[in-house]
Design a protein around this motif. Sequence first.
Motif, PDB file in Angstrom:
ATOM      1  N   THR A  70      13.862  -5.014  17.377  1.00 45.34           N
ATOM      2  CA  THR A  70      14.935  -6.014  17.541  1.00 45.34           C
ATOM      3  C   THR A  70      14.697  -7.169  18.111  1.00 45.34           C
ATOM      4  O   THR A  70      13.875  -7.244  19.111  1.00 45.34           O
ATOM      5  CB  THR A  70      16.265  -5.426  18.059  1.00 45.34           C
ATOM      6  OG1 THR A  70      15.838  -5.023  19.231  1.00 45.34           O
ATOM      7  CG2 THR A  70      16.443  -4.173  17.385  1.00 45.34           C
ATOM      8  N   GLU A  71      15.054  -8.491  17.852  1.00 42.23           N
ATOM      9  CA  GLU A  71      14.895  -9.782  18.371  1.00 42.23           C
ATOM     10  C   GLU A  71      16.004 -10.227  19.145  1.00 42.23           C
ATOM     11  O   GLU A  71      17.158  -9.939  18.831  1.00 42.23           O
ATOM     12  CB  GLU A  71      14.648 -10.682  17.478  1.00 42.23           C
ATOM     13  CG  GLU A  71      14.196 -12.186  17.886  1.00 42.23           C
ATOM     14  CD  GLU A  71      12.918 -12.444  18.478  1.00 42.23           C
ATOM     15  OE1 GLU A  71      12.580 -12.877  19.278  1.00 42.23           O
ATOM     16  OE2 GLU A  71      11.914 -11.669  17.752  1.00 42.23           O
ATOM     17  N   SER A  72      15.737 -10.645  20.524  1.00 45.59           N
ATOM     18  CA  SER A  72      16.920 -11.163  21.368  1.00 45.59           C
ATOM     19  C   SER A  72      16.444 -12.133  22.255  1.00 45.59           C
ATOM     20  O   SER A  72      15.217 -12.493  22.051  1.00 45.59           O
ATOM     21  CB  SER A  72      17.519 -10.228  22.094  1.00 45.59           C
ATOM     22  OG  SER A  72      16.706  -9.495  22.904  1.00 45.59           O
ATOM     23  N   VAL A  73      17.232 -12.627  23.038  1.00 43.78           N
ATOM     24  CA  VAL A  73      16.749 -13.506  24.112  1.00 43.78           C
ATOM     25  C   VAL A  73      15.678 -12.642  24.955  1.00 43.78           C
ATOM     26  O   VAL A  73      14.952 -13.387  25.743  1.00 43.78           O
ATOM     27  CB  VAL A  73      17.789 -14.273  25.207  1.00 43.78           C
ATOM     28  CG1 VAL A  73      18.745 -15.123  24.445  1.00 43.78           C
ATOM     29  CG2 VAL A  73      18.720 -13.037  25.576  1.00 43.78           C
ATOM     30  N   ARG A  74      15.714 -11.427  25.074  1.00 42.18           N
ATOM     31  CA  ARG A  74      14.731 -10.703  25.828  1.00 42.18           C
ATOM     32  C   ARG A  74      13.627 -10.518  25.116  1.00 42.18           C
ATOM     33  O   ARG A  74      12.373 -10.027  25.532  1.00 42.18           O
ATOM     34  CB  ARG A  74      15.351  -9.180  26.094  1.00 42.18           C
ATOM     35  CG  ARG A  74      16.413  -9.176  26.563  1.00 42.18           C
ATOM     36  CD  ARG A  74      17.153  -7.645  26.523  1.00 42.18           C
ATOM     37  NE  ARG A  74      18.499  -7.861  27.292  1.00 42.18           N
ATOM     38  CZ  ARG A  74      19.267  -6.620  27.477  1.00 42.18           C
ATOM     39  NH1 ARG A  74      18.723  -5.574  26.892  1.00 42.18           N
ATOM     40  NH2 ARG A  74      20.235  -6.713  28.198  1.00 42.18           N
TER      41      ARG A  74
ATOM     42  N   LEU B 217      11.746  -6.006  20.975  1.00 38.67           N
ATOM     43  CA  LEU B 217      11.972  -4.657  21.635  1.00 38.67           C
ATOM     44  C   LEU B 217      10.486  -3.921  21.252  1.00 38.67           C
ATOM     45  O   LEU B 217      10.100  -3.776  20.309  1.00 38.67           O
ATOM     46  CB  LEU B 217      12.859  -3.676  21.250  1.00 38.67           C
ATOM     47  CG  LEU B 217      13.094  -2.223  21.864  1.00 38.67           C
ATOM     48  CD1 LEU B 217      13.345  -2.219  23.208  1.00 38.67           C
ATOM     49  CD2 LEU B 217      14.130  -1.442  21.069  1.00 38.67           C
ATOM     50  N   ILE B 218       9.775  -3.806  22.584  1.00 33.64           N
ATOM     51  CA  ILE B 218       8.480  -3.038  21.987  1.00 33.64           C
ATOM     52  C   ILE B 218       8.485  -1.414  22.082  1.00 33.64           C
ATOM     53  O   ILE B 218       7.947  -0.740  21.600  1.00 33.64           O
ATOM     54  CB  ILE B 218       7.347  -3.487  23.213  1.00 33.64           C
ATOM     55  CG1 ILE B 218       7.237  -5.122  23.081  1.00 33.64           C
ATOM     56  CG2 ILE B 218       5.936  -2.792  23.042  1.00 33.64           C
ATOM     57  CD1 ILE B 218       6.482  -5.812  24.354  1.00 33.64           C
ATOM     58  N   ARG B 219       9.300  -1.036  23.294  1.00 29.47           N
ATOM     59  CA  ARG B 219       9.178   0.614  23.335  1.00 29.47           C
ATOM     60  C   ARG B 219      10.391   0.915  24.076  1.00 29.47           C
ATOM     61  O   ARG B 219      10.829   0.040  24.934  1.00 29.47           O
ATOM     62  CB  ARG B 219       8.158   0.964  24.077  1.00 29.47           C
ATOM     63  CG  ARG B 219       7.926   2.617  24.673  1.00 29.47           C
ATOM     64  CD  ARG B 219       7.565   3.213  23.386  1.00 29.47           C
ATOM     65  NE  ARG B 219       7.402   4.592  23.656  1.00 29.47           N
ATOM     66  CZ  ARG B 219       6.423   5.125  23.988  1.00 29.47           C
ATOM     67  NH1 ARG B 219       5.194   4.710  24.194  1.00 29.47           N
ATOM     68  NH2 ARG B 219       6.226   6.463  24.141  1.00 29.47           N
ATOM     69  N   ARG B 220      11.247   2.047  23.986  1.00 35.29           N
ATOM     70  CA  ARG B 220      12.276   2.633  24.592  1.00 35.29           C
ATOM     71  C   ARG B 220      11.940   3.961  24.714  1.00 35.29           C
ATOM     72  O   ARG B 220      11.708   4.559  23.728  1.00 35.29           O
ATOM     73  CB  ARG B 220      13.604   2.373  23.983  1.00 35.29           C
ATOM     74  CG  ARG B 220      14.784   2.824  24.731  1.00 35.29           C
ATOM     75  CD  ARG B 220      15.853   2.470  23.815  1.00 35.29           C
ATOM     76  NE  ARG B 220      17.269   2.821  24.552  1.00 35.29           N
ATOM     77  CZ  ARG B 220      17.658   4.091  24.549  1.00 35.29           C
ATOM     78  NH1 ARG B 220      17.221   5.145  23.889  1.00 35.29           N
ATOM     79  NH2 ARG B 220      18.685   4.459  25.224  1.00 35.29           N
ATOM     80  N   THR B 221      11.997   4.523  26.282  1.00 37.23           N
ATOM     81  CA  THR B 221      11.752   5.602  26.462  1.00 37.23           C
ATOM     82  C   THR B 221      12.740   6.311  27.434  1.00 37.23           C
ATOM     83  O   THR B 221      13.457   5.601  28.243  1.00 37.23           O
ATOM     84  CB  THR B 221      10.573   5.986  27.039  1.00 37.23           C
ATOM     85  OG1 THR B 221       9.852   7.281  27.084  1.00 37.23           O
ATOM     86  CG2 THR B 221      10.513   5.176  28.216  1.00 37.23           C
TER      87      THR B 221
ATOM     88  N   ALA C 200      18.240   8.322  32.172  1.00 38.69           N
ATOM     89  CA  ALA C 200      17.843   7.143  32.341  1.00 38.69           C
ATOM     90  C   ALA C 200      17.082   6.567  31.365  1.00 38.69           C
ATOM     91  O   ALA C 200      16.562   7.377  30.565  1.00 38.69           O
ATOM     92  CB  ALA C 200      17.026   6.785  33.525  1.00 38.69           C
ATOM     93  N   ALA C 201      17.017   5.455  30.854  1.00 36.76           N
ATOM     94  CA  ALA C 201      16.227   4.700  29.482  1.00 36.76           C
ATOM     95  C   ALA C 201      15.663   3.435  29.962  1.00 36.76           C
ATOM     96  O   ALA C 201      16.233   2.631  30.743  1.00 36.76           O
ATOM     97  CB  ALA C 201      17.262   4.272  28.458  1.00 36.76           C
ATOM     98  N   LEU C 202      14.459   3.303  29.800  1.00 38.54           N
ATOM     99  CA  LEU C 202      13.629   2.061  30.037  1.00 38.54           C
ATOM    100  C   LEU C 202      13.323   1.435  28.535  1.00 38.54           C
ATOM    101  O   LEU C 202      12.839   2.226  27.787  1.00 38.54           O
ATOM    102  CB  LEU C 202      12.276   2.451  30.803  1.00 38.54           C
ATOM    103  CG  LEU C 202      11.538   1.333  31.269  1.00 38.54           C
ATOM    104  CD1 LEU C 202      12.126   0.443  32.287  1.00 38.54           C
ATOM    105  CD2 LEU C 202      10.215   1.519  31.525  1.00 38.54           C
ATOM    106  N   SER C 203      13.841   0.296  28.750  1.00 38.07           N
ATOM    107  CA  SER C 203      13.251  -0.287  27.326  1.00 38.07           C
ATOM    108  C   SER C 203      12.352  -1.840  27.758  1.00 38.07           C
ATOM    109  O   SER C 203      12.719  -2.381  28.742  1.00 38.07           O
ATOM    110  CB  SER C 203      14.569  -1.178  26.682  1.00 38.07           C
ATOM    111  OG  SER C 203      15.609   0.026  26.403  1.00 38.07           O
ATOM    112  N   ILE C 204      11.290  -1.771  27.188  1.00 34.52           N
ATOM    113  CA  ILE C 204      10.253  -2.885  27.347  1.00 34.52           C
ATOM    114  C   ILE C 204      10.543  -3.831  26.361  1.00 34.52           C
ATOM    115  O   ILE C 204      10.281  -3.677  25.106  1.00 34.52           O
ATOM    116  CB  ILE C 204       8.893  -2.144  27.317  1.00 34.52           C
ATOM    117  CG1 ILE C 204       8.751  -1.087  28.336  1.00 34.52           C
ATOM    118  CG2 ILE C 204       7.613  -3.209  27.552  1.00 34.52           C
ATOM    119  CD1 ILE C 204       7.249  -0.207  28.440  1.00 34.52           C
ATOM    120  N   TYR C 205      10.898  -5.128  26.850  1.00 29.94           N
ATOM    121  CA  TYR C 205      10.579  -6.017  25.854  1.00 29.94           C
ATOM    122  C   TYR C 205       9.473  -7.034  25.901  1.00 29.94           C
ATOM    123  O   TYR C 205       9.040  -6.906  26.962  1.00 29.94           O
ATOM    124  CB  TYR C 205      11.977  -6.790  26.170  1.00 29.94           C
ATOM    125  CG  TYR C 205      13.464  -5.962  25.591  1.00 29.94           C
ATOM    126  CD1 TYR C 205      13.930  -6.274  24.336  1.00 29.94           C
ATOM    127  CD2 TYR C 205      14.165  -5.185  26.504  1.00 29.94           C
ATOM    128  CE1 TYR C 205      15.038  -5.389  23.846  1.00 29.94           C
ATOM    129  CE2 TYR C 205      15.411  -4.592  26.137  1.00 29.94           C
ATOM    130  CZ  TYR C 205      15.748  -4.645  24.749  1.00 29.94           C
ATOM    131  OH  TYR C 205      16.646  -3.829  24.397  1.00 29.94           O
TER     132      TYR C 205
END
Length: 108
Positions: free
Chosen positions: A3-7, A10-14, A31-36
Motif C-alpha cells: 500500500t502507498e501512503s505518506v509513510r 508497506l514492506i512488512r507487517r508482523t 502488538a504489530a510492527l509495520s515496516i514502511y
Amino acid sequence: MITESVRGILIRRTIGGARIGVWFNATWPFAALSIYEYELTLRIFGYEYRFPKKELSGIEKVGCIPMFWSGIQLWHQSVVYPKTIIFWALNRNSLWNILRDHGYPVGK
C-alpha cells in the motif's frame, strides 16, 4: 500486500509483543510492527507509535531465547515517547534483515 501512503510503501507487517517504557509489556499477539519505506509503526492496544526513519538513531537486537525473549529495540529521538521501545518478535532475524536492506540504522 503493498500500500502507498505518506509513510511510503508497506514492506512488512508482523505480529508480536512490545515493551513500552519500564513498566508496560504486551505479550504476543497484542502488538504489530509495520515496516514502511520511510517509517516504522508500532501498534499496541489501539495506540500507535510512529518512528520516521530519520528519527531512529539505531535498532538493536535484544534477548537470546527464541519464542520467549527475542526482539529488537528501537533507539529513537522522540521526546514524547518513552526511551525504551522493544518489539518482541518470533522472526527477529528476518525483521533485522528487512530493516537493514531498506536502509534502517540496524546495529546501534
